[in-house]
Write an enzyme that holds these catalytic residues in place. Structure first.
Site, PDB file in Angstrom:
ATOM      1  N   GLY A  46       0.823  -1.203   0.000  1.00  0.00           N
ATOM      2  CA  GLY A  46       0.000   0.000   0.000  1.00  0.00           C
ATOM      3  C   GLY A  46       0.852   1.244   0.000  1.00  0.00           C
ATOM      4  O   GLY A  46       2.020   1.212   0.396  1.00  0.00           O
ATOM      5  N   GLN A  51       3.031   9.994   1.321  1.00  0.00           N
ATOM      6  CA  GLN A  51       4.363   9.368   1.335  1.00  0.00           C
ATOM      7  C   GLN A  51       5.216   9.772   0.134  1.00  0.00           C
ATOM      8  O   GLN A  51       6.422   9.571   0.141  1.00  0.00           O
ATOM      9  CB  GLN A  51       4.236   7.844   1.354  1.00  0.00           C
ATOM     10  CG  GLN A  51       3.674   7.296   2.649  1.00  0.00           C
ATOM     11  CD  GLN A  51       3.538   5.789   2.571  1.00  0.00           C
ATOM     12  OE1 GLN A  51       2.528   5.279   2.119  1.00  0.00           O
ATOM     13  NE2 GLN A  51       4.555   5.062   2.993  1.00  0.00           N
ATOM     14  N   CYS A  94       6.628  -0.382   6.962  1.00  0.00           N
ATOM     15  CA  CYS A  94       6.160   0.756   6.180  1.00  0.00           C
ATOM     16  C   CYS A  94       7.298   1.225   5.274  1.00  0.00           C
ATOM     17  O   CYS A  94       8.445   1.286   5.713  1.00  0.00           O
ATOM     18  CB  CYS A  94       5.759   1.882   7.135  1.00  0.00           C
ATOM     19  SG  CYS A  94       5.236   3.385   6.301  1.00  0.00           S
ATOM     20  N   LEU A  95       6.966   1.556   4.022  1.00  0.00           N
ATOM     21  CA  LEU A  95       7.990   2.028   3.090  1.00  0.00           C
ATOM     22  C   LEU A  95       8.624   3.331   3.582  1.00  0.00           C
ATOM     23  O   LEU A  95       9.744   3.651   3.208  1.00  0.00           O
ATOM     24  CB  LEU A  95       7.386   2.236   1.693  1.00  0.00           C
ATOM     25  CG  LEU A  95       6.832   0.983   1.007  1.00  0.00           C
ATOM     26  CD1 LEU A  95       6.104   1.348  -0.276  1.00  0.00           C
ATOM     27  CD2 LEU A  95       7.935  -0.024   0.737  1.00  0.00           C
ATOM     28  N   HIS A 136      -3.569   1.059   8.191  1.00  0.00           N
ATOM     29  CA  HIS A 136      -2.217   1.617   8.062  1.00  0.00           C
ATOM     30  C   HIS A 136      -2.206   2.792   7.070  1.00  0.00           C
ATOM     31  O   HIS A 136      -1.653   3.849   7.363  1.00  0.00           O
ATOM     32  CB  HIS A 136      -1.259   0.496   7.613  1.00  0.00           C
ATOM     33  CG  HIS A 136       0.157   0.925   7.426  1.00  0.00           C
ATOM     34  ND1 HIS A 136       1.182   0.501   8.239  1.00  0.00           N
ATOM     35  CD2 HIS A 136       0.734   1.769   6.529  1.00  0.00           C
ATOM     36  CE1 HIS A 136       2.320   1.057   7.835  1.00  0.00           C
ATOM     37  NE2 HIS A 136       2.068   1.823   6.790  1.00  0.00           N
ATOM     38  N   GLU A 137      -2.833   2.588   5.911  1.00  0.00           N
ATOM     39  CA  GLU A 137      -2.809   3.632   4.879  1.00  0.00           C
ATOM     40  C   GLU A 137      -3.676   4.832   5.260  1.00  0.00           C
ATOM     41  O   GLU A 137      -3.308   5.976   5.000  1.00  0.00           O
ATOM     42  CB  GLU A 137      -3.237   3.064   3.515  1.00  0.00           C
ATOM     43  CG  GLU A 137      -2.353   1.935   2.976  1.00  0.00           C
ATOM     44  CD  GLU A 137      -0.863   2.244   2.988  1.00  0.00           C
ATOM     45  OE1 GLU A 137      -0.477   3.415   2.817  1.00  0.00           O
ATOM     46  OE2 GLU A 137      -0.078   1.302   3.198  1.00  0.00           O
ATOM     47  N   HIS A 140      -1.841   7.062   7.508  1.00  0.00           N
ATOM     48  CA  HIS A 140      -0.929   7.980   6.789  1.00  0.00           C
ATOM     49  C   HIS A 140      -1.648   9.268   6.417  1.00  0.00           C
ATOM     50  O   HIS A 140      -1.089  10.354   6.506  1.00  0.00           O
ATOM     51  CB  HIS A 140      -0.424   7.334   5.497  1.00  0.00           C
ATOM     52  CG  HIS A 140       0.795   6.473   5.677  1.00  0.00           C
ATOM     53  ND1 HIS A 140       1.974   6.938   6.202  1.00  0.00           N
ATOM     54  CD2 HIS A 140       1.014   5.171   5.383  1.00  0.00           C
ATOM     55  CE1 HIS A 140       2.877   5.952   6.223  1.00  0.00           C
ATOM     56  NE2 HIS A 140       2.315   4.864   5.727  1.00  0.00           N
TER      57      HIS A 140
HETATM   58 NI    NI Z   1       3.174   2.999   5.513  1.00  0.00          NI
END
Ligand code: NI
Length: 169
Positions: A46, A51, A94-95, A136-137, A140
């Site tokens: 995701g 981000q 997480c990226l 999670h997304e 963000h």
């Molecule tokens: Ni993330």
């Protein structure tokens, strides 16, 4: 299509709440394309617009990004309408938080509403991994990282590690 740079902690932009998309125009469509390529390239399950430095309420996800049968999903202005139960999301990552994974307490299921890229209203009753990815997304989009949801002791240790790493650079 372009591969965008993914912002990483402690970039302050990541704690900024996203603005609702008012008009799904060409700029938004292009951003969705770029976000998708960036997510698959990473690879990640995701990605939220914030981000990649775009403070609009957009997420893309695919819980099987490595499979041949990819199934890209786009959610615009997503909101969690209700949530039920608790679960431990094991080794969440997480990226935007590289080289770190830990268990995070999450709701077991969530009901999410939003729009797809054709402005069609969507309602998703999510359980299991999908429920975790959506929480999670959507976090963000509210300026929240998964490390904000772990104990302050664990978070402190991670922050220390990052500070040390940044000093060495
Ligand atoms: Ni993330």
């Amino acid at each position: 299509m372009a591969i965008l740079t993914i912002l990483t902690y402690p970039d302050k932009f990541l704690s900024r709440p996203a603005k609702p998309v008012e008009n799904i125009d060409g700029t938004i469509q292009d951003m969705i394309e770029d976000m998708s390529s960036t997510m698959y390239e990473a690879p990640g399950v995701g990605l939220a617009a914030i981000q990649v430095g775009f403070d609009q309420s957009i997420i893309v996800y695919d819980i099987s990004p490595r499979d041949e049968k990819r199934s890209l999903h786009v959610l615009i202005n997503p909101k969690i309408i209700s949530s039920e139960g608790t679960t431990i999301s094991e080794d969440e990552g997480c990226l935007s938080v590289p080289d770190y994974r830990t268990d995070v307490k999450r709701s077991a299921s969530v009901l999410v509403e939003g729009f797809d890229r054709k402005e069609k209203p969507l309602r998703i009753d999510a359980h299991g991994q999908l429920a975790v990815v959506l929480q999670h997304e959507i976090d963000h989009l509210n300026g929240i990282l998964f490390i904000d949801r772990i104990s302050s002791l664990k978070r402190g240790l991670y922050k220390k590690r990052i500070k040390k790493m940044l000093k060495q650079k």
